[in-house]
Design a protein around this motif. Sequence first.
Motif, mmCIF file in Angstrom:
data_model
loop_
_atom_site.group_PDB
_atom_site.id
_atom_site.type_symbol
_atom_site.label_atom_id
_atom_site.label_comp_id
_atom_site.label_asym_id
_atom_site.label_seq_id
_atom_site.Cartn_x
_atom_site.Cartn_y
_atom_site.Cartn_z
ATOM 1 N N LEU A 266 0.835 -1.202 0.000
ATOM 2 C CA LEU A 266 0.000 0.000 0.000
ATOM 3 C C LEU A 266 0.875 1.259 0.000
ATOM 4 O O LEU A 266 0.596 2.224 -0.719
ATOM 5 C CB LEU A 266 -0.922 -0.014 1.218
ATOM 6 C CG LEU A 266 -2.010 1.070 1.300
ATOM 7 C CD1 LEU A 266 -2.798 1.175 -0.007
ATOM 8 C CD2 LEU A 266 -2.943 0.790 2.459
ATOM 9 N N LEU A 267 1.933 1.251 0.781
ATOM 10 C CA LEU A 267 2.856 2.390 0.812
ATOM 11 C C LEU A 267 3.550 2.580 -0.529
ATOM 12 O O LEU A 267 3.724 3.710 -1.004
ATOM 13 C CB LEU A 267 3.901 2.198 1.914
ATOM 14 C CG LEU A 267 3.407 2.370 3.350
ATOM 15 C CD1 LEU A 267 4.489 1.943 4.341
ATOM 16 C CD2 LEU A 267 2.984 3.820 3.621
ATOM 17 N N GLN A 268 3.938 1.492 -1.160
ATOM 18 C CA GLN A 268 4.561 1.580 -2.487
ATOM 19 C C GLN A 268 3.592 2.154 -3.513
ATOM 20 O O GLN A 268 3.974 2.967 -4.360
ATOM 21 C CB GLN A 268 5.055 0.200 -2.937
ATOM 22 C CG GLN A 268 6.270 -0.292 -2.169
ATOM 23 C CD GLN A 268 6.638 -1.713 -2.510
ATOM 24 O OE1 GLN A 268 5.782 -2.539 -2.852
ATOM 25 N NE2 GLN A 268 7.918 -2.036 -2.399
ATOM 26 N N SER A 269 2.331 1.738 -3.409
ATOM 27 C CA SER A 269 1.306 2.250 -4.322
ATOM 28 C C SER A 269 1.082 3.745 -4.109
ATOM 29 O O SER A 269 0.961 4.516 -5.066
ATOM 30 C CB SER A 269 -0.006 1.487 -4.117
ATOM 31 O OG SER A 269 -1.039 2.035 -4.904
ATOM 32 N N LEU A 270 1.038 4.172 -2.853
ATOM 33 C CA LEU A 270 0.846 5.596 -2.539
ATOM 34 C C LEU A 270 2.046 6.429 -3.007
ATOM 35 O O LEU A 270 1.887 7.533 -3.544
ATOM 36 C CB LEU A 270 0.646 5.773 -1.035
ATOM 37 C CG LEU A 270 -0.679 5.256 -0.465
ATOM 38 C CD1 LEU A 270 -0.635 5.256 1.056
ATOM 39 C CD2 LEU A 270 -1.848 6.107 -0.963
ATOM 40 N N ALA A 271 3.241 5.892 -2.810
ATOM 41 C CA ALA A 271 4.457 6.600 -3.243
ATOM 42 C C ALA A 271 4.459 6.793 -4.754
ATOM 43 O O ALA A 271 4.837 7.855 -5.256
ATOM 44 C CB ALA A 271 5.691 5.825 -2.803
ATOM 45 N N LYS A 272 4.010 5.782 -5.476
ATOM 46 C CA LYS A 272 3.939 5.885 -6.935
ATOM 47 C C LYS A 272 2.874 6.892 -7.354
ATOM 48 O O LYS A 272 3.080 7.699 -8.271
ATOM 49 C CB LYS A 272 3.631 4.506 -7.524
ATOM 50 C CG LYS A 272 3.656 4.478 -9.044
ATOM 51 C CD LYS A 272 3.445 3.058 -9.566
ATOM 52 C CE LYS A 272 3.497 3.034 -11.097
ATOM 53 N NZ LYS A 272 3.305 1.659 -11.612
ATOM 54 N N ARG A 273 1.720 6.875 -6.673
ATOM 55 C CA ARG A 273 0.626 7.796 -7.014
ATOM 56 C C ARG A 273 1.056 9.244 -6.826
ATOM 57 O O ARG A 273 0.724 10.106 -7.647
ATOM 58 C CB ARG A 273 -0.591 7.502 -6.141
ATOM 59 C CG ARG A 273 -1.794 8.406 -6.460
ATOM 60 C CD ARG A 273 -2.876 8.317 -5.396
ATOM 61 N NE ARG A 273 -3.318 6.951 -5.143
ATOM 62 C CZ ARG A 273 -4.114 6.611 -4.130
ATOM 63 N NH1 ARG A 273 -4.546 7.533 -3.280
ATOM 64 N NH2 ARG A 273 -4.480 5.353 -3.952
ATOM 65 N N TYR A 274 1.801 9.511 -5.757
ATOM 66 C CA TYR A 274 2.222 10.889 -5.470
ATOM 67 C C TYR A 274 3.617 11.197 -6.009
ATOM 68 O O TYR A 274 4.222 12.193 -5.642
ATOM 69 C CB TYR A 274 2.143 11.153 -3.968
ATOM 70 C CG TYR A 274 0.710 11.257 -3.483
ATOM 71 C CD1 TYR A 274 -0.019 12.424 -3.649
ATOM 72 C CD2 TYR A 274 0.078 10.160 -2.898
ATOM 73 C CE1 TYR A 274 -1.335 12.519 -3.226
ATOM 74 C CE2 TYR A 274 -1.246 10.240 -2.469
ATOM 75 C CZ TYR A 274 -1.939 11.421 -2.641
ATOM 76 O OH TYR A 274 -3.253 11.499 -2.224
ATOM 77 N N LYS A 275 4.125 10.305 -6.861
ATOM 78 C CA LYS A 275 5.382 10.515 -7.587
ATOM 79 C C LYS A 275 6.563 10.763 -6.652
ATOM 80 O O LYS A 275 7.390 11.639 -6.898
ATOM 81 C CB LYS A 275 5.234 11.654 -8.605
ATOM 82 C CG LYS A 275 4.236 11.337 -9.709
ATOM 83 C CD LYS A 275 4.237 12.382 -10.802
ATOM 84 C CE LYS A 275 3.286 11.975 -11.925
ATOM 85 N NZ LYS A 275 3.251 12.961 -13.018
#
Length: 506
Positions: A402-411
Motif C-alpha cells: 500500500l505504501l509503495q502504491s501511494l508513493a507511486k501515485r504521489y510521484k
Amino acid sequence: MKNVYDEIQLFYDECIDFDGIIEQASIEKYLRKKAWRGNSDADLKCIWKNLQWFIYYLDYIDLYDLNELSDLDYAKSLFWIAENNDTMVLNEDSVKDFFAILEDFYRYLLKEKQISQLESLRNGKKYFFVEEQFTLPEIKSTDEEFYENLHTTKELSMKDANKLNVLLEKLLNKIGLYYKNEEFSFDFNRALSLYSGPFNVVPDEDGEEFWLGFWDYYLFDYHLVKNDSTPLRYFYESKKDVLTADEKHILNDLLRAKFTVFYINRLVNESVVECTNLLTDEKIQLPTPDYGLHDYKKVILYGHIYLDGVVMLNYITSIPASTILRKRIKEEIMRQQCLYKYQDPEVNIEQFFERHAIMVRHTIDILVHLAKVNVVAPELLLHQFPTIKQAIEKPDESVTLLLQSLAKRYKFSLHATDLLLKMWGSFFNSFKSTDRAEFIAAGIFLSFATINGVNFINKKNFLKKLAVSDKEFSNSCKKIAEALQLRVFDPRYLTEEGFVLSLYAF
C-alpha cells in the motif's frame, strides 16, 4: 497549440539561430501553399515535425548552408533523428516518408532559388535502398577515435581544442534534446524546484548563468525519480549502443567527474593554478580559469572535476568568499554530513556529495547571500535521534504494498520511497500494531510527508480514498510518532527535498 503555425512560431522563438539554417518565412510560405492545395492541419504538422527534426540535426552538425550537405550527411541525419526522437523508428515507410517530405520542400526551395541542387538529397536516399531493396546502412564516423587519442597528447593544438569544444557541445545538445522529451517533464520540473529552492524565482531563458548552473546540476547530480540514476548516467546506459566511440569516451570521462568545493591557493604558471579541496584539504592542480585571477584568494569555487580526463573541468561556479566565510561553509557542510549519517553511518564526504550536492549548493548560497548565522538548525545537531532499527522480521506485506502504491501515485522518488519503507520497517519492529493496513499506511505516509515539509497532499481526500477517519488517522500518527520519536525534519527520514527545505526553515 491552435495550428501548425503556432508550433513553428514557438520553435523559432526558442532559438533565433534556427532562422539562419532554414528561414521561418520559407517554411510558413511552403506550408501555406500546401494548405491551399488541400492538405489538412494534421498533414502540415506531420511535414513540420520532420522539418523540425531536420533543423535540429543541422544545428547539431553546425551547418547553415543546405548546399553544403553531402550525400552521407542526409543518411546520417535519419540515424541521428532516430537516436534523439523516441517516436522515430527507422523502417522502409519512415525513411520513404522523410525523403519524400524533404524532396518536396527542396523542390519549393529550388524554385525560390534558395538551393542549387537536389542530387545530394537523392543520393542520400540511395544509402537505404540497394537495388530498390530497403536496408539500414552501416555508417561510422571517420573521427570516432579523436577524443581517445587526446589522452596521449601532451598539449592540445588550437585546431584540436576547437574540434573538442564542438564535439562536446554537440554531445551536450544531444543530451539536452533527449531530456526535453515529455517522459522527463516531471523530473525536469522537480529538478528546477530543487535547484531554485523554496523562495527563488526561475528566470526566463535570458538568465544564462542560472541555466548553465541548472544543467550542470541536472545532468551530474540530480537523481531521476524512477531509477535514482543521474541523467548523465541514464543517458549513457540507455544510448550507449548508438553512441559513437568519441561520445562514449567523453561520457566515460564526464561520469568520473566529482562534485568538488575548492579555492585557489596560488598561480603555478600562466596556465595552471594550485587549488585546495575545501572539505578534504587535498591539493589539486587545475587549468587557469577563463575569467582570469582577479582577487582569486577571495573566492570559493564549486563544480565537477575529473583530473585524469581530457575535459578536466565542466561548468565551475565562482562566488566571493573570505577566508572566514570559507571556514563557515566547511563547518556547515560537515554538520550536514553528520546529520546524513543517521541514514548512512559509514558515508564519506564524496558519497555525501553524490546524494546531496544540491544541499551543498544551497548552503553556500545561503551563507553568501542571506548572511544566516546557522544553516543547519542547532537543535537538530544537539538532539540525539534513535538509530533506524534494522528489520528483525519482514514487515507486513499488505502495508508495504500500500505504501509503495501511494508513493507511486504521489510521484515520490525511488530514494524517498526507500526511506518511507525504512520508516515503516522501523515502526513495525518497534510497535506491534493490530490496526488494519490502511490505518497504518495512512499514518506512516502522512507522517513521512510532514517530516519532509510536503504540502501538496489533500489530507481529506487522501483519508477518504483509504476509508480512514480523522480520529483513526490521529491515533495512528500518535502511535508512530511516539514509537519512533519523530520530529519535523527528522534527519533519519529526510529526502533530498526535505534536506533542502530544512535549510530555509529555521
